[in-house]
Structures are given as structure tokens and as C-alpha cells.
Design a protein around this motif. Structure first.
Motif, PDB file in Angstrom:
ATOM      1  N   ILE A  49       0.808  -1.232   0.022  1.00 31.47           N
ATOM      2  CA  ILE A  49       0.157  -0.033  -0.083  1.00 31.47           C
ATOM      3  C   ILE A  49       1.153   1.227   0.078  1.00 31.47           C
ATOM      4  CG2 ILE A  49      -1.616   1.189   1.223  1.00 31.47           C
ATOM      5  CD1 ILE A  49      -2.934  -1.305   2.301  1.00 31.47           C
ATOM      6  N   ILE A  50       0.566   1.930  -0.838  1.00 33.87           N
ATOM      7  CA  ILE A  50       1.582   3.438  -1.205  1.00 33.87           C
ATOM      8  C   ILE A  50       0.704   4.701  -0.779  1.00 33.87           C
ATOM      9  CG2 ILE A  50       3.270   2.285  -2.698  1.00 33.87           C
ATOM     10  CD1 ILE A  50       1.953   3.818  -4.814  1.00 33.87           C
ATOM     11  N   GLY A  51      -0.618   4.400  -0.526  1.00 37.22           N
ATOM     12  CA  GLY A  51      -1.751   5.424  -0.225  1.00 37.22           C
ATOM     13  C   GLY A  51      -2.854   5.161   0.306  1.00 37.22           C
ATOM     14  N   LEU A  52      -3.317   5.875   1.215  1.00 35.16           N
ATOM     15  CA  LEU A  52      -4.508   5.635   1.853  1.00 35.16           C
ATOM     16  C   LEU A  52      -5.534   6.955   2.160  1.00 35.16           C
ATOM     17  CD1 LEU A  52      -6.781   3.811   3.163  1.00 35.16           C
ATOM     18  CD2 LEU A  52      -5.397   4.013   5.472  1.00 35.16           C
ATOM     19  N   GLY A  53      -6.474   7.182   1.687  1.00 37.35           N
ATOM     20  CA  GLY A  53      -7.250   8.389   1.847  1.00 37.35           C
ATOM     21  C   GLY A  53      -8.810   8.239   2.060  1.00 37.35           C
TER      22      GLY A  53
ATOM     23  N   PRO B 249       9.787   2.635  -8.692  1.00 37.43           N
ATOM     24  CA  PRO B 249      10.069   2.004  -9.709  1.00 37.43           C
ATOM     25  C   PRO B 249      10.042   0.522 -10.112  1.00 37.43           C
ATOM     26  CG  PRO B 249      11.954   3.546  -9.019  1.00 37.43           C
ATOM     27  CD  PRO B 249      10.732   3.434  -8.037  1.00 37.43           C
ATOM     28  N   GLY B 250       9.563  -0.073 -11.233  1.00 39.25           N
ATOM     29  CA  GLY B 250       9.416  -1.426 -11.281  1.00 39.25           C
ATOM     30  C   GLY B 250       8.083  -1.918 -10.838  1.00 39.25           C
ATOM     31  N   HIS B 251       7.057  -0.911 -10.621  1.00 36.04           N
ATOM     32  CA  HIS B 251       5.919  -1.392 -10.087  1.00 36.04           C
ATOM     33  C   HIS B 251       4.809  -0.359 -11.022  1.00 36.04           C
ATOM     34  CE1 HIS B 251       8.227  -2.537  -6.689  1.00 36.04           C
ATOM     35  NE2 HIS B 251       7.265  -3.210  -6.096  1.00 36.04           N
TER      36      HIS B 251
ATOM     37  N   ALA C 261       0.730  -0.677  -4.875  1.00 38.60           N
ATOM     38  CA  ALA C 261       1.742  -0.903  -5.809  1.00 38.60           C
ATOM     39  C   ALA C 261       1.944  -2.342  -5.821  1.00 38.60           C
ATOM     40  CB  ALA C 261       3.074  -0.059  -5.529  1.00 38.60           C
ATOM     41  N   TYR C 262       2.189  -2.907  -7.359  1.00 42.99           N
ATOM     42  CA  TYR C 262       2.470  -4.462  -7.509  1.00 42.99           C
ATOM     43  C   TYR C 262       3.586  -4.237  -8.508  1.00 42.99           C
ATOM     44  CZ  TYR C 262      -0.196  -3.161 -11.705  1.00 42.99           C
ATOM     45  OH  TYR C 262      -0.609  -2.834 -12.808  1.00 42.99           O
ATOM     46  N   PRO C 263       4.378  -5.354  -8.237  1.00 44.50           N
ATOM     47  CA  PRO C 263       5.671  -5.487  -9.095  1.00 44.50           C
ATOM     48  C   PRO C 263       5.008  -5.671 -10.632  1.00 44.50           C
ATOM     49  CG  PRO C 263       5.742  -6.829  -7.242  1.00 44.50           C
ATOM     50  CD  PRO C 263       4.443  -6.294  -6.969  1.00 44.50           C
TER      51      PRO C 263
END
Length: 136
Positions: free
Chosen positions: A2-6, A105-107, A130-132
Motif C-alpha cells: 500500500i502506497i496511499g490511503l485516503g 520504480p518497477g511497479h 503498488a504491485y511489481p
């Protein structure tokens, strides 16, 4: 990962008041044509339909950590439906650029959105995952 939550809670009556006071000017500043078309098909719940989308835009702006600054504008964030019918976001302009900058990067990035309303409240929650990228 998880890279963001709002999340956001929006008062439907406040959106109705803005529609009454500012009309098309408010609509064109905040909502996409797709969102306005969906709301037009729901005349008895139009304000609630738009309030959920307003909340989704606010929730996304919180998830990417900018709010509505640094080039992120409400009209760059559009609520659409995936092929499954699930709501998600279509991004353009500064909103897309901010998500791209936030994604490692790479995601790739996947946006999960849920919305609900119970008069006089509308609520939205956004999770950015974010997923690879697939290795070929």
C-alpha cells in the motif's frame, strides 16, 4: 504494498447548496463529463451521486499526499466503473503525474475505491496499491 490511503466524508446538502448557488460553474470546475452524465440519469439522487464523487476526489488527494495543490485538480480525478462494475478512478494531468511519481520504480499502481451514502452523508475510501511489474 500500500502506497496511499485516503478517506473523506462529504455532506450531501453542502453539495446541493453549491449546485444551487453556482450551477454549471461548480459542475464544470469539479466533475468530469462522465460523472455529470451518471448524475443526470439519477435526478432524485443527483446531489448524493455527485457528493460521493466529490468525496472520492478528496480521498484520492489525501492518498497521494498533496491535497489539491502541486498540479492536482478535481477534474483530473474522474470516478469511472471497471468492467466488473466496481468503481475506480481515471486520472489525467497532475493527478496522474502525482500517482506516477509516487509509484516505486518497477511497479504499477492499482486504485481501490469504495463509496457509500446515507443522507445527509457521502463517504469514499481510496487505497492505492503498488504491485511489481511482470518479469518477462
Amino acid at each position: 504494498m500500500i502506497i496511499g490511503l485516503g478517506s473523506d466524508l462529504c455532506n450531501i446538502e453542502r453539495i446541493q447548496a453549491s449546485l444551487d448557488r453556482f450551477g454549471a460553474r461548480f459542475e464544470q470546475r469539479v466533475f468530469t463529463e462522465v460523472e455529470l452524465a451518471r448524475a443526470a440519469r439519477r435526478p432524485f439522487t443527483r446531489a448524493g451521486t455527485l457528493a460521493k464523487r466529490f468525496a472520492a476526489k478528496e480521498a484520492f488527494s489525501k492518498a497521494v499526499g498533496t491535497g489539491f495543490r502541486d498540479g492536482v485538480f478535481m477534474r483530473d480525478i474522474g470516478v469511472v466503473n471497471a468492467a466488473s462494475g466496481a468503481p475506480t478512478l481515471a486520472l489525467t494531468g497532475g493527478a496522474k503525474a502525482r500517482l506516477d511519481a509516487l509509484t516505486p520504480p518497477g511497479h504499477g499502481a492499482r486504485i481501490h475505491l469504495t463509496m457509500t451514502d446515507d443522507h445527509p452523508w457521502a463517504q469514499a475510501l481510496v487505497v492505492i496499491e503498488a504491485y511489481p511489474d511482470a518479469i518477462e
